[in-house]
Design a protein around this motif. Sequence first.
Motif, short mmCIF file in Angstrom:
data_model
loop_
_atom_site.label_atom_id
_atom_site.label_comp_id
_atom_site.label_asym_id
_atom_site.label_seq_id
_atom_site.Cartn_x
_atom_site.Cartn_y
_atom_site.Cartn_z
N PRO A 1 0.82 -1.21 0.00
CA PRO A 1 0.00 0.00 0.00
C PRO A 1 0.86 1.26 0.00
O PRO A 1 1.96 1.26 0.53
CB PRO A 1 -0.78 -0.10 1.32
N THR A 2 0.35 2.29 -0.60
CA THR A 2 1.07 3.56 -0.64
C THR A 2 1.27 4.10 0.77
O THR A 2 0.34 4.17 1.55
CB THR A 2 0.27 4.57 -1.48
N ARG A 3 2.47 4.46 1.09
CA ARG A 3 2.79 5.03 2.41
C ARG A 3 2.45 6.52 2.38
O ARG A 3 2.68 7.18 1.38
CB ARG A 3 4.28 4.83 2.65
N THR A 4 1.91 7.01 3.49
CA THR A 4 1.56 8.43 3.57
C THR A 4 2.49 9.15 4.54
O THR A 4 2.69 8.71 5.67
CB THR A 4 0.10 8.61 4.03
N ILE A 5 3.07 10.23 4.07
CA ILE A 5 3.90 11.10 4.91
C ILE A 5 3.08 12.37 5.14
O ILE A 5 2.73 13.07 4.19
CB ILE A 5 5.22 11.48 4.21
N THR A 6 2.76 12.64 6.40
CA THR A 6 2.00 13.85 6.71
C THR A 6 2.95 14.94 7.20
O THR A 6 3.73 14.72 8.13
CB THR A 6 0.93 13.55 7.78
N ILE A 7 2.88 16.07 6.56
CA ILE A 7 3.74 17.21 6.90
C ILE A 7 2.85 18.38 7.27
O ILE A 7 1.91 18.70 6.53
CB ILE A 7 4.64 17.61 5.71
N THR A 8 3.13 19.02 8.38
CA THR A 8 2.41 20.24 8.70
C THR A 8 3.33 21.44 8.42
O THR A 8 4.54 21.36 8.56
CB THR A 8 1.94 20.28 10.17
N ALA A 9 2.69 22.53 7.99
CA ALA A 9 3.41 23.78 7.77
C ALA A 9 2.75 24.83 8.66
O ALA A 9 1.52 24.92 8.72
CB ALA A 9 3.33 24.20 6.31
N SER A 10 3.59 25.59 9.35
CA SER A 10 3.09 26.52 10.34
C SER A 10 3.35 27.96 9.92
O SER A 10 4.00 28.22 8.92
CB SER A 10 3.80 26.26 11.68
N ASP A 11 2.85 28.89 10.71
CA ASP A 11 3.14 30.31 10.46
C ASP A 11 4.61 30.65 10.70
O ASP A 11 5.06 31.75 10.34
CB ASP A 11 2.24 31.19 11.34
N GLU A 12 5.36 29.71 11.29
CA GLU A 12 6.80 29.91 11.45
C GLU A 12 7.54 29.60 10.15
O GLU A 12 8.78 29.67 10.09
CB GLU A 12 7.35 29.03 12.59
N MET A 13 6.77 29.20 9.11
CA MET A 13 7.34 28.96 7.78
C MET A 13 8.34 27.81 7.79
O MET A 13 9.40 27.87 7.19
CB MET A 13 7.97 30.24 7.21
N LYS A 14 7.97 26.76 8.53
CA LYS A 14 8.80 25.56 8.56
C LYS A 14 7.92 24.33 8.35
O LYS A 14 6.73 24.35 8.66
CB LYS A 14 9.54 25.46 9.90
N PHE A 15 8.54 23.26 7.86
CA PHE A 15 7.86 21.98 7.73
C PHE A 15 8.10 21.14 8.99
O PHE A 15 9.19 21.19 9.56
CB PHE A 15 8.40 21.19 6.53
N SER A 16 7.11 20.36 9.40
CA SER A 16 7.29 19.48 10.56
C SER A 16 8.19 18.29 10.23
O SER A 16 8.73 17.66 11.13
CB SER A 16 5.93 18.98 11.05
N VAL A 17 8.29 17.96 8.96
CA VAL A 17 9.14 16.85 8.53
C VAL A 17 10.17 17.41 7.55
O VAL A 17 9.80 18.07 6.57
CB VAL A 17 8.31 15.76 7.83
N THR A 18 11.46 17.16 7.82
CA THR A 18 12.48 17.68 6.92
C THR A 18 13.26 16.56 6.22
O THR A 18 13.90 16.81 5.21
CB THR A 18 13.47 18.59 7.66
N ASP A 19 13.22 15.36 6.79
CA ASP A 19 13.87 14.22 6.14
C ASP A 19 12.85 13.12 5.89
O ASP A 19 12.18 12.68 6.83
CB ASP A 19 14.99 13.65 7.03
N ILE A 20 12.71 12.69 4.66
CA ILE A 20 11.83 11.58 4.32
C ILE A 20 12.71 10.49 3.71
O ILE A 20 13.35 10.71 2.68
CB ILE A 20 10.75 11.99 3.29
N ALA A 21 12.75 9.34 4.37
CA ALA A 21 13.51 8.21 3.82
C ALA A 21 12.58 7.35 2.98
O ALA A 21 11.43 7.09 3.37
CB ALA A 21 14.12 7.39 4.95
N ALA A 22 13.05 6.93 1.83
CA ALA A 22 12.20 6.13 0.94
C ALA A 22 13.05 5.16 0.14
O ALA A 22 14.27 5.32 0.03
CB ALA A 22 11.41 7.04 0.01
N ARG A 23 12.37 4.14 -0.39
CA ARG A 23 13.06 3.17 -1.24
C ARG A 23 12.86 3.54 -2.71
O ARG A 23 11.82 4.09 -3.08
CB ARG A 23 12.49 1.77 -0.99
#
Length: 153
Positions: free
Chosen positions: A27-49
């Motif tokens: 099944p397709t893996r889901t990466i959830t990233i939030t973006a805030s008013d601080e202009m940053k992503f909650s996830v900065t490294d995504i490991a994948a095959r």
Amino acid sequence: MPTRFRVVLWFAVLLPLVSASARAFGPTRTITITASDEMKFSVTDIAARPGEVLRVRLLAIGTAPRAAMAHNFVLLKAGSNQIVFDEAAARSAGTDYIPPALTREIIASTSLIGNGESTEVVFTVPSARGNYPFLCTFPGHFAAGARGRLIVQ
Ligand SMILES: [Cu+2]
């Protein structure tokens, strides 16, 4: 072509092809990233095959109005110059900060969303191992830290 035949063709020929490509890695893996008013992503490294099918879901969780604060997720090819891309993006308000002249640099991108909204993109991870940069192209956000990398290993 009669409609009924077209439907049969879809199920007999096309559907197995579509599901086979998705099945290669389950099944397709889901990466959830939030973006805030601080202009940053909650996830900065995504490991994948290599060749994995990924869904990136982006949520904008701040409170600032859309005109001042919107986000997207743009994944670039390995070796793309993020600074050049970001500068061109800042001049591309009419295309939601996606520079038309540089679309060949993009592997996957979401729509641009305001706070309280979400968006997603499903894509196939490149087969070549390496690091692929991603960023938010809303003006100023890359510089503020809304960026990361897809690590294909
Ligand atoms: Cu942003």
